[in-house]
Design a protein around this motif. Structure first.
Motif, short mmCIF file in Angstrom:
data_model
loop_
_atom_site.label_atom_id
_atom_site.label_comp_id
_atom_site.label_asym_id
_atom_site.label_seq_id
_atom_site.Cartn_x
_atom_site.Cartn_y
_atom_site.Cartn_z
N LEU A 204 -11.37 -42.48 7.28
CA LEU A 204 -10.21 -43.30 6.89
C LEU A 204 -9.59 -42.79 5.59
O LEU A 204 -8.36 -42.81 5.43
CB LEU A 204 -10.63 -44.76 6.74
CG LEU A 204 -10.92 -45.52 8.03
CD1 LEU A 204 -11.46 -46.90 7.73
CD2 LEU A 204 -9.65 -45.61 8.89
N TRP A 205 -10.43 -42.34 4.67
CA TRP A 205 -9.89 -41.77 3.42
C TRP A 205 -9.03 -40.55 3.72
O TRP A 205 -7.92 -40.42 3.19
CB TRP A 205 -11.03 -41.42 2.47
CG TRP A 205 -10.60 -40.56 1.31
CD1 TRP A 205 -10.89 -39.24 1.10
CD2 TRP A 205 -9.76 -40.96 0.21
NE1 TRP A 205 -10.30 -38.79 -0.05
CE2 TRP A 205 -9.60 -39.82 -0.62
CE3 TRP A 205 -9.14 -42.15 -0.15
CZ2 TRP A 205 -8.85 -39.85 -1.79
CZ3 TRP A 205 -8.39 -42.19 -1.32
CH2 TRP A 205 -8.26 -41.06 -2.12
N ARG A 206 -9.53 -39.67 4.58
CA ARG A 206 -8.76 -38.46 4.89
C ARG A 206 -7.47 -38.79 5.63
O ARG A 206 -6.43 -38.17 5.36
CB ARG A 206 -9.61 -37.50 5.73
CG ARG A 206 -10.75 -36.84 4.98
CD ARG A 206 -11.31 -35.64 5.74
NE ARG A 206 -11.84 -36.02 7.04
CZ ARG A 206 -13.11 -36.38 7.25
NH1 ARG A 206 -13.95 -36.43 6.23
NH2 ARG A 206 -13.52 -36.69 8.46
N LEU A 207 -7.53 -39.75 6.54
CA LEU A 207 -6.37 -40.05 7.38
C LEU A 207 -5.35 -40.95 6.69
O LEU A 207 -4.15 -40.81 6.92
CB LEU A 207 -6.82 -40.71 8.69
CG LEU A 207 -7.67 -39.86 9.64
CD1 LEU A 207 -8.08 -40.67 10.85
CD2 LEU A 207 -6.90 -38.60 10.05
N ILE A 208 -5.83 -41.89 5.89
CA ILE A 208 -4.95 -42.91 5.32
C ILE A 208 -5.02 -42.96 3.80
O ILE A 208 -4.00 -42.98 3.12
CB ILE A 208 -5.32 -44.31 5.89
CG1 ILE A 208 -5.17 -44.32 7.42
CG2 ILE A 208 -4.45 -45.40 5.26
CD1 ILE A 208 -5.73 -45.58 8.06
N GLY A 209 -6.25 -43.01 3.29
CA GLY A 209 -6.44 -43.29 1.87
C GLY A 209 -5.82 -42.29 0.94
O GLY A 209 -5.22 -42.66 -0.08
#
Length: 222
Positions: A204-209
């Protein structure tokens, strides 16, 4: 004061506190510079900077609250020789709290007027907060953390982390993560993420955060 069970082993890794301290050092060193960079009557620039300062001061208050609740009494009881150092920490926390109380009023005035006089009053007090904090963090690292590492269990130490995380709204978690990663050396960030975040959170960090944090950072730093 925390309590340790008969089956718990004393000794803990306090290195996570060094990362939090690095975050506060950088944030409060930058804060007066950011404030002074706001032009008179430029409310579009002033508001995100002011929000950032308020978020920083709230985070510092909560961090100190956790130490007041979970650290000082425990150290005084288990390591009486550390009592003088703990007393100094309490005094420094009180001094910082008084500065932050004054800052609240100055922030109100700056946000209302957006003028140079109000802006400089905020920046000057942030200089004082920075100086008090830098001294405090350094002394805590040399005089408190080594003792805590020997007389507290890992579970007890983890309560400080839990207390800190409890104050972060869910929609701000990636922003907090972004600020932390900025003070982690670049060549250590991947390892830090693997150690501190489960795989789904790293995805999620890579994709959004990362994008969310980059936009937030640009809004504050310009």
């Amino acid at each position: 004061m925390t309590t340790v069970t008969s089956t718990e082993k004393l000794g803990c890794d306090t290195s996570d506190m060094l990362t939090i301290h690095a975050l506060f050092r950088r944030a409060f060193t930058d804060a007066p510079v950011l404030v002074r960079g706001v032009a008179d009557r430029d409310t579009d620039r002033m508001l995100p900077v002011a929000d950032h300062v308020r978020e920083l001061t709230g985070a510092l208050r909560h961090h100190h609250e956790g130490e007041d609740l979970l650290l000082w009494d425990t150290l005084e009881q288990r390591a009486p020789s550390c009592a003088l150092h703990v007393g100094l920490m309490r005094v420094q926390h009180a001094a910082t709290a008084a500065q932050l109380d004054r800052l609240d009023d100055l922030m109100d005035a700056w946000e209302a007027a957006a003028g140079s006089t109000e802006r400089e009053a905020v920046a000057a007090l942030l200089d004082e907060v920075r100086d008090t904090l830098l001294l405090h963090l350094g002394q805590e690292e040399t005089q408190i953390l080594p003792t805590a590492a020997t007389v507290m269990s890992q579970r007890e130490w983890g309560l400080l982390h839990e207390h800190g995380m409890s104050a972060i709204p869910k929609d701000r978690l990636f922003l907090q993560l972004g600020w932390i990663l900025e003070v982690v050396p670049a060549d250590e960030r991947a390892g830090w993420l693997r150690t501190n975040l489960p795989a789904p959170a790293r995805v999620l960090w890579r994709l959004i955060g990362r994008r969310q944090f980059a936009a937030h950072r640009a809004r504050i730093y310009g």
